[in-house]
Design an enzyme around this catalytic site. Structure first.
Site, mmCIF file in Angstrom:
data_model
loop_
_atom_site.group_PDB
_atom_site.id
_atom_site.type_symbol
_atom_site.label_atom_id
_atom_site.label_comp_id
_atom_site.label_asym_id
_atom_site.label_seq_id
_atom_site.Cartn_x
_atom_site.Cartn_y
_atom_site.Cartn_z
ATOM 1 N N VAL A 1 -2.451 2.920 5.764
ATOM 2 C CA VAL A 1 -3.172 2.974 6.958
ATOM 3 C C VAL A 1 -3.901 1.512 7.118
ATOM 4 C CG1 VAL A 1 -5.206 3.866 6.059
ATOM 5 C CG2 VAL A 1 -4.552 4.231 8.347
ATOM 6 N N GLU B 1 -1.329 -1.397 -5.376
ATOM 7 C CA GLU B 1 -2.796 -1.533 -5.478
ATOM 8 C C GLU B 1 -3.202 -1.844 -6.902
ATOM 9 O OE1 GLU B 1 -4.460 2.089 -3.870
ATOM 10 O OE2 GLU B 1 -3.261 1.886 -2.222
ATOM 11 N N ARG C 1 5.793 2.920 0.922
ATOM 12 C CA ARG C 1 5.436 3.058 2.558
ATOM 13 C C ARG C 1 4.142 2.143 2.888
ATOM 14 N NH1 ARG C 1 0.837 5.670 2.041
ATOM 15 N NH2 ARG C 1 0.630 7.006 0.206
ATOM 16 N N GLU D 1 -1.264 1.709 -8.439
ATOM 17 C CA GLU D 1 -0.564 2.332 -7.886
ATOM 18 C C GLU D 1 0.777 1.644 -7.041
ATOM 19 O OE1 GLU D 1 -1.515 5.699 -5.542
ATOM 20 O OE2 GLU D 1 -2.652 4.629 -4.242
#
Length: 111
Positions: free
Chosen positions: A41, A21, A38, A34
């Site tokens: 959403v 991000e 994983r 960051e």
């Protein structure tokens, strides 16, 4: 941003689906926020943009199979992107004297 994200993943030896991000300012500068190893959403947005099933891709890579994205990436055109954006509102002072910086204190680049 894409090249910066790839460089960050390579620098820490990460090879799988995940999220890096950045925060983009009005001047086109972007700042590392960051890295998540994983799926987020919001991953269906990227799936719609790329035509890839990121859940299946992550499982495929974890099983030691070749990446479907690597096989298909040459098919992406300049108007297709393997990235997606998700706007987020943050409460922070973004005046020039308090511009957001990465943990290293350097701007990541320019969009």
């Amino acid at each position: 941003m894409g090249a910066t994200a790839v460089s960050a993943a390579k620098a820490c030896g990460y090879y799988n689906a995940g999220t890096i991000e950045f925060l983009l300012d009005d001047s086109g500068h972007y700042y590392f926020l960051e890295m998540n190893t994983r799926l987020q959403v919001e991953h269906p947005v990227t799936e719609l943009r790329t035509g890839l099933d990121l859940v299946a891709e992550q499982l495929r890579i974890a099983a030691g199979e070749p990446s479907e994205w690597l096989r298909k990436r040459s098919a992406f055109t300049a108007t297709q992107s393997s990235a997606a954006s998700a706007p987020r509102m943050s409460k922070m002072d973004i005046s020039p004297r308090r511009a957001p910086y990465s943990t290293c204190g350097h701007r990541a680049g320019r969009a």
